[in-house]
Design a protein around this motif. Structure first.
Motif, PDB file in Angstrom:
ATOM      1  N   ASN A 292      51.892  16.345  11.163  1.00 60.10           N
ATOM      2  CA  ASN A 292      51.104  17.061  10.072  1.00 60.10           C
ATOM      3  C   ASN A 292      51.164  16.186   8.725  1.00 60.10           C
ATOM      4  O   ASN A 292      52.192  15.716   8.212  1.00 60.10           O
ATOM      5  N   PHE A 293      50.126  16.272   7.982  1.00 57.39           N
ATOM      6  CA  PHE A 293      49.978  15.312   6.683  1.00 57.39           C
ATOM      7  C   PHE A 293      50.878  16.089   5.485  1.00 57.39           C
ATOM      8  O   PHE A 293      50.818  17.417   5.580  1.00 57.39           O
ATOM      9  N   SER A 294      51.464  15.327   4.842  1.00 62.02           N
ATOM     10  CA  SER A 294      52.005  15.928   3.455  1.00 62.02           C
ATOM     11  C   SER A 294      52.159  14.623   2.535  1.00 62.02           C
ATOM     12  O   SER A 294      52.130  13.524   2.769  1.00 62.02           O
ATOM     13  N   PHE A 322      46.230  11.095   6.489  1.00 63.08           N
ATOM     14  CA  PHE A 322      45.292  11.927   5.392  1.00 63.08           C
ATOM     15  C   PHE A 322      43.846  11.602   5.715  1.00 63.08           C
ATOM     16  O   PHE A 322      43.526  10.428   5.953  1.00 63.08           O
ATOM     17  N   VAL A 326      38.774  16.521   4.874  1.00 63.47           N
ATOM     18  CA  VAL A 326      39.457  17.767   5.927  1.00 63.47           C
ATOM     19  C   VAL A 326      40.292  18.420   4.774  1.00 63.47           C
ATOM     20  O   VAL A 326      40.715  17.940   3.924  1.00 63.47           O
ATOM     21  N   TYR A 328      42.918  20.435   2.930  1.00 66.87           N
ATOM     22  CA  TYR A 328      44.184  20.590   2.660  1.00 66.87           C
ATOM     23  C   TYR A 328      44.724  21.697   1.909  1.00 66.87           C
ATOM     24  O   TYR A 328      44.125  21.966   0.743  1.00 66.87           O
ATOM     25  N   LYS A 336      43.040  25.883  -0.528  1.00 70.06           N
ATOM     26  CA  LYS A 336      42.492  24.523   0.382  1.00 70.06           C
ATOM     27  C   LYS A 336      41.447  23.833  -0.706  1.00 70.06           C
ATOM     28  O   LYS A 336      40.702  24.498  -1.204  1.00 70.06           O
ATOM     29  N   LYS A 338      39.230  20.194  -0.265  1.00 68.09           N
ATOM     30  CA  LYS A 338      38.946  18.884   0.418  1.00 68.09           C
ATOM     31  C   LYS A 338      38.298  17.751  -0.312  1.00 68.09           C
ATOM     32  O   LYS A 338      37.715  17.973  -1.406  1.00 68.09           O
ATOM     33  N   THR A 377      49.545  19.701   1.564  1.00 70.43           N
ATOM     34  CA  THR A 377      50.034  19.751   2.824  1.00 70.43           C
ATOM     35  C   THR A 377      48.925  20.225   3.732  1.00 70.43           C
ATOM     36  O   THR A 377      47.847  20.538   3.432  1.00 70.43           O
ATOM     37  N   GLU A 378      49.283  20.465   5.329  1.00 65.80           N
ATOM     38  CA  GLU A 378      48.413  20.595   6.094  1.00 65.80           C
ATOM     39  C   GLU A 378      48.383  22.206   6.264  1.00 65.80           C
ATOM     40  O   GLU A 378      47.696  22.714   7.294  1.00 65.80           O
TER      41      GLU A 378
END
Length: 533
Positions: A292-294, A322, A326, A328, A336, A338, A377-378
């Motif tokens: 997962n992205f952070s 990343f 998308v 985040y 959220k 994007k 983050t995701e």
């Protein structure tokens, strides 16, 4: 190439030094080797009209100093290298401290004649606090300077480092003949003519061979043999693990301006420097290999392109991929977002990227959503350890010099403060705005940028403040706190996060206040609620 390979081939580092030690020049030369630029513009040279690639603010070009941290990336021998060039000038120290939270290792540049200077000491201290691996580059060997051993001693004593030379100079200043590369066992001869390409390196496997005498003369050869024997006797052998743990610092010698010793530094760096490292968040340790992205915002820069009033938030990717477009989670706002055009930096050019990996720095166009230290983050709720605000050293009232432009002025101040250029305090009593900075030069930068980027003019008035202290009350309802607020109302202000700040006008009044109101705690950094680990 797979996700793990992409992480392993990245190196993200910062270059730190005292002003004028040749940091920006070194950055330029590294870009030159990476083929990212065709010619280097030394910051100070008036002959070349081209400014240094990494200095894009007008005031930097006028003064020959770097004010903002710039991000530059290039490919070298299959490795993706991200450089964060930091301002050396002490008036911009906060920007540099922030940048150090986003790097995995550091190159410390030291001037051969001046040795270790005060600003270098401060920055190295911050690196040591965080165990950041450091590599030392001793620059300007073509000028007269201190003896190599004397410099190594100074680095050990003043900076508290444990060093091991991986290259060694043959002579210095006028007698400078070249560099012996201990790491690769070869000699690089100096022609003294920076227009020519570097002389070929000569492989020397045996120091006692006659070939050495022929190359550099008998006297120099004899001296070199003795010095290398000393080096071997005194300094520990280089160990990659000790370097990556921050307990051993390799040293290189060279002259960035003459492009000398830079390739050796880069070749060794690519081999030994750490890949992206895990980062501590308040909740847990985040590993780069996680799916997962952070990432976190460590810098905000407004108006990078004067034609478009844009703000870029620089995000260091900690884990995962990343991806463009998308959504985040912006943890602080709990919403959220994007990004349709995330920027990557390739030398002085910005490019839109579809996917970035841990270690990379991405520039996100920002309409005012971001502050320094924000986490993306995701979906997981994590907060990366922030960078505290320290109490500024200088304080001045800021006044509007053009009543017709007050809207522009407030917008400008607001954005510059989000960027972390300085700190803004609003007095409780009359709402007057006070700007606090680490160094006096910041005021010029603010004035200049307000006028040129926002069309607003301001003037300053001195204000006698010794320290800004963040106020923490044991109980906000008790009488002592109410009395503190009443008696000290003239000295109370709110910072940009709406925290209460006491502006003490002298060490004495600070001490008296602490004695008189024991239940009111005064802190010199804004992060008292979450002490730095």
């Amino acid at each position: 190439m797979g996700f793990i390979e992409e992480i392993n081939r990245r190196r993200t580092f910062g270059i730190v030094s005292h002003p004028d030690a040749g940091k920006t020049t070194l950055t330029e030369k590294l870009l030159l080797f990476g083929g990212a630029i065709q010619e280097a513009g030394a910051v100070k040279s008036n002959k070349i009209k081209k400014g240094a690639t990494s200095d894009f603010m007008e005031i930097e070009r006028q003064r020959g100093i770097s004010v903002a941290t710039s991000v530059l990336a290039f490919e070298y021998q299959g490795t993706k290298i991200n450089i964060l060039d930091t301002p050396g000038h002490k008036d911009f120290a906060e920007d540099t401290f922030r940048t150090l939270t986003a790097v995995d290792s550091v190159i410390v540049v030291i001037d051969v004649a001046k040795g270790v200077e005060e600003q270098t000491e401060k920055l190295v201290q911050v690196c040591r606090m965080r165990n950041i691996p450091m590599l030392v580059f001793i620059n300007k060997l073509d000028r007269e300077g201190k003896d190599a051993f004397e410099l190594l001693d100074e680095v050990e004593q003043k900076l508290g480092l444990k060093v091991t030379p991986l290259s060694f100079p043959i002579g210095m200043g006028y007698d400078f003949k070249g560099i012996y590369n201990i790491w690769e066992n070869n000699i690089n001869l100096f022609s003294g003519d920076s227009r020519k390409n570097i002389e070929e390196t000569v492989q020397i496997s045996n120091l006692s061979s006659k070939e050495l005498d022929e190359l550099i003369g008998e006297t120099s050869a004899e001296t070199l043999r003795e010095e290398l024997e000393l080096v071997e006797g005194i300094y520990p052998k280089f160990e990659k693990e000790a370097y990556q743990n921050g307990t051993l610092q390799p040293v290189f010698f060279g002259s960035a301006l003459n492009n000398f010793g830079v390739r050796e530094l880069l070749d060794c760096f690519v081999e030994i420097a750490p890949k992206p490292r895990p980062k501590q968040s308040e909740e847990r340790l985040v590993e780069p290999e996680e799916k997962n992205f952070s990432g976190f915002v460590f810098k905000i820069h407004a108006n990078m392109d004067p034609k478009h009033r844009d703000r870029l938030a620089f995000v260091k990717i900690v884990s995962g991929e990343f991806k463009r477009n998308v959504p985040y989670l912006h943890v602080r706002h709990n919403k959220k977002l994007k990004f349709s055009s995330p920027n990557a930096f390739f030398a002085e050019k910005k490019e839109i990227v579809d996917v970035s990996y841990p270690g990379d720095i991405v520039g996100l166009h920002d309409t005012g959503n971001f502050k320094i230290g924000d986490t993306l983050t995701e979906g997981e709720n994590i907060n990366f350890k922030g960078i505290p605000s320290f109490s500024p050293e200088h304080f001045r009232y800021i006044n509007n010099a053009d009543p017709m432009k007050s809207k522009q002025l407030f917008k400008g101040i607001d954005q510059l403060m989000d960027e972390g250029v300085a700190q803004l305090f609003t007095l409780e009593m009359n709402g007057r705005k006070v700007i606090g900075t680490v160094g006096a030069l910041q005021y010029e930068v603010i004035q200049y940028r307000l006028e040129h980027e926002y069309g607003a003019k301001c003037t300053y008035e001195n204000l006698n403040v010794y320290k800004a202290c963040w106020v923490e009350a044991e109980d906000e309802k008790n009488e002592e706190f109410a009395e503190f607020k009443r008696v000290k109302s003239k000295f109370l202000a709110k910072d940009k996060q709406d925290q209460l700040v006491f502006l003490a006008d002298s060490p004495f009044s600070l001490q008296m206040t602490q004695q008189k109101y024991p239940s009111v705690k005064l802190h010199f950094t804004s992060e008292f609620r979450e002490k730095l680990k």
